[in-house]
Enzyme design. Sequence first.
Site, PDB file in Angstrom:
ATOM      1  N   CYS A  53       2.139  -4.758 -14.016  1.00  0.00           N
ATOM      2  CA  CYS A  53       1.092  -5.036 -13.031  1.00  0.00           C
ATOM      3  C   CYS A  53      -0.115  -5.676 -13.706  1.00  0.00           C
ATOM      4  CB  CYS A  53       0.687  -3.746 -12.345  1.00  0.00           C
ATOM      5  SG  CYS A  53      -0.812  -3.912 -11.372  1.00  0.00           S
ATOM      6  N   CYS A  56      -3.295  -3.182 -13.526  1.00  0.00           N
ATOM      7  CA  CYS A  56      -3.349  -1.879 -14.184  1.00  0.00           C
ATOM      8  C   CYS A  56      -4.176  -1.958 -15.483  1.00  0.00           C
ATOM      9  CB  CYS A  56      -1.936  -1.381 -14.501  1.00  0.00           C
ATOM     10  SG  CYS A  56      -1.167  -0.505 -13.118  1.00  0.00           S
ATOM     11  N   HIS A 116      -2.126   2.796  -9.898  1.00  0.00           N
ATOM     12  CA  HIS A 116      -1.341   1.740  -9.267  1.00  0.00           C
ATOM     13  C   HIS A 116      -0.833   2.179  -7.888  1.00  0.00           C
ATOM     14  CE1 HIS A 116       1.277  -1.842  -9.506  1.00  0.00           C
ATOM     15  NE2 HIS A 116       2.214  -1.097  -8.937  1.00  0.00           N
ATOM     16  N   ASN A 156      -7.136  -7.156   1.616  1.00  0.00           N
ATOM     17  CA  ASN A 156      -5.921  -7.613   2.256  1.00  0.00           C
ATOM     18  C   ASN A 156      -4.872  -6.640   1.805  1.00  0.00           C
ATOM     19  OD1 ASN A 156      -5.323  -9.692   3.899  1.00  0.00           O
ATOM     20  ND2 ASN A 156      -4.779 -11.108   2.262  1.00  0.00           N
ATOM     21  N   SER A 164      -0.320  -9.801  -2.722  1.00  0.00           N
ATOM     22  CA  SER A 164       0.677 -10.108  -3.747  1.00  0.00           C
ATOM     23  C   SER A 164       0.943  -8.951  -4.695  1.00  0.00           C
ATOM     24  CB  SER A 164       0.207 -11.329  -4.550  1.00  0.00           C
ATOM     25  OG  SER A 164      -1.041 -11.053  -5.156  1.00  0.00           O
ATOM     26  N   HIS A 167      -0.948  -2.761  -6.308  1.00  0.00           N
ATOM     27  CA  HIS A 167      -2.061  -2.017  -6.927  1.00  0.00           C
ATOM     28  C   HIS A 167      -3.300  -2.176  -6.027  1.00  0.00           C
ATOM     29  CE1 HIS A 167      -3.962  -0.468 -10.806  1.00  0.00           C
ATOM     30  NE2 HIS A 167      -4.917  -0.472  -9.885  1.00  0.00           N
ATOM     31  N   HIS A 169      -6.448  -2.994  -4.314  1.00  0.00           N
ATOM     32  CA  HIS A 169      -7.548  -3.857  -4.741  1.00  0.00           C
ATOM     33  C   HIS A 169      -8.130  -4.605  -3.560  1.00  0.00           C
ATOM     34  CE1 HIS A 169      -4.151  -6.634  -4.517  1.00  0.00           C
ATOM     35  NE2 HIS A 169      -5.027  -7.612  -4.368  1.00  0.00           N
ATOM     36  N   GLN A 171     -11.156  -7.956  -2.595  1.00  0.00           N
ATOM     37  CA  GLN A 171     -11.677  -9.204  -3.135  1.00  0.00           C
ATOM     38  C   GLN A 171     -13.089  -9.463  -2.620  1.00  0.00           C
ATOM     39  OE1 GLN A 171      -9.244 -12.713  -3.395  1.00  0.00           O
ATOM     40  NE2 GLN A 171      -7.449 -11.641  -2.582  1.00  0.00           N
TER      41      GLN A 171
END
Length: 350
Positions: A53, A56, A116, A156, A164, A167, A169, A171
Site C-alpha cells: 500500500c 501505509c 490500512h 472519495n 483507488s 487505505h 484517506h 484529499q
Amino acid sequence: MTSLDTTWQFPHRRFNPLSGEWVLVSPQRTKRPWQGQTETPVESEQPAYDANCYLCPGNKRAGEQVNPRYAHTYVFDNDFPALLPDIQPRTEKDHPLFQAASERGLCRVICFSPRHDLTLAQMSAAGIGRVVATWIDQTEDIRQRRWMSYIQIFENKGEMMGCSNPHPHGQIWATEHLPREVEKEARTQSDYYREHGHTMLSAVMDHEHAQGSRLVYHNAHWTVLVPFWAVWPFEVLVVSHRPIQWLPDLTSSEREALAVAISGLTIRYDNLFKTSFPYSMGFHQAPVNQGPQPHWHLHAHFYPPLLRSATIKKHMVGYEMLGTPQRDFTPEAAADKLRQQSGIRFSEEG
Ligand code: H2U
Ligand code: ZN
C-alpha cells in the site's frame, strides 16, 4: 408543513435552495421490476498493514517518495496533482465562444490513520477527532497563500466511487477560483442572508427540528439530515448549529461533536446494507481570502451511490444527464431507514 412523506406519492418537483436547482421525485416508482446490474458484494477483510500500500507508514510511493512511520494522520502533496501552484497566469478571451484561463492550485492526500483497515466508521471518535484537527490545520495552512480562493476537503470512499486504495484517506484540492458548486452556494446563501438577516441553513435546521421526518442524527453542535431536495438515495447534509464559515472557527467542543457526528453517521451508513458504505463527502466552508461572509453556513455533504443493497447503486444517466436529476423513494423514507439503524457497527454487534 412540508413533511410530504405519505401524501405526496405522485411525481413532483422539489427545489434545492442551496444549488438553486430542481429535483424530480417519483415515489410511485419504487415497485418497478429490476433487471439491472447486481454485483456481488466485496466485503474484503483488509490487513492492519499492507506492504504493497502506497499510503501505509514506511512504504514507498510513486517517484521514490517514502512515507514516514506516522502515528496519527499524515498529509502529503499528491504525486499526481490535478492542479499546480506555480504555473504562469494566462487567459484566452479573443473569441467569446472559446475562452480559457489557467488555474493555479494544489492537491494533497490525507491518510486518516496508519491503519490500512479502519474506515471512519471503524475509528474511535478520538481518532476521527485527529482527522478533524488535520482538516483544520490544512485550512489554516493553505489559506495563508493570498491567491487561494477555495479549499475543497473531500473523501472519495470505496471502489464503487473510483477510489483507488482501500487505505482510508481523503484529499484536498485548493484553487485560485471558486469551483462550480461553491459558486452556486455562495450566490444562493448570500441572496438569502441579504433578504432575511440569518443564514439559509439555520432556517432549514429550525424547520427540520420542528418537523422531524428528515432528521437522522443530532448532538449538541451538529445535525445530520436528509435534505428535502436530496438527489442521491441516502444523501445527507451535516450542518453546524452555529452559523460559522470556516472549520478553524470551531470550538474544541464543536470539533469533538463533529467527530462524534461523523462516527454516528458512518456507522449507520455501514449498518444500512451491512457493508462498508461507499460515498463521496466533503466540506463546504466559505471561500478564503475574501473577507467576512456571514451568509455562509459551514456544512458537509455526503453523496452515497447505493440504492437498495450493498451492490445495487443509483446511476446518474439518461434523463438525469440530459434533463434533471431524479430519485424514486422519498428523502423522508431514506431518513426513516437511516434513523432505524443502530449506533453500533454491525461488525461489533454480537
Ligand atoms: P483516490 O484513490 O481517492 O482517488 O486518491 C488517491 C490519490 O493518491 C490519487 O489522487 C494519489 C493519486 O494521485 N497518489 C499519490 O499521490 N502517490 C502515489 O504514490 C499513488 C497515488
Ligand atoms: Zn495502507
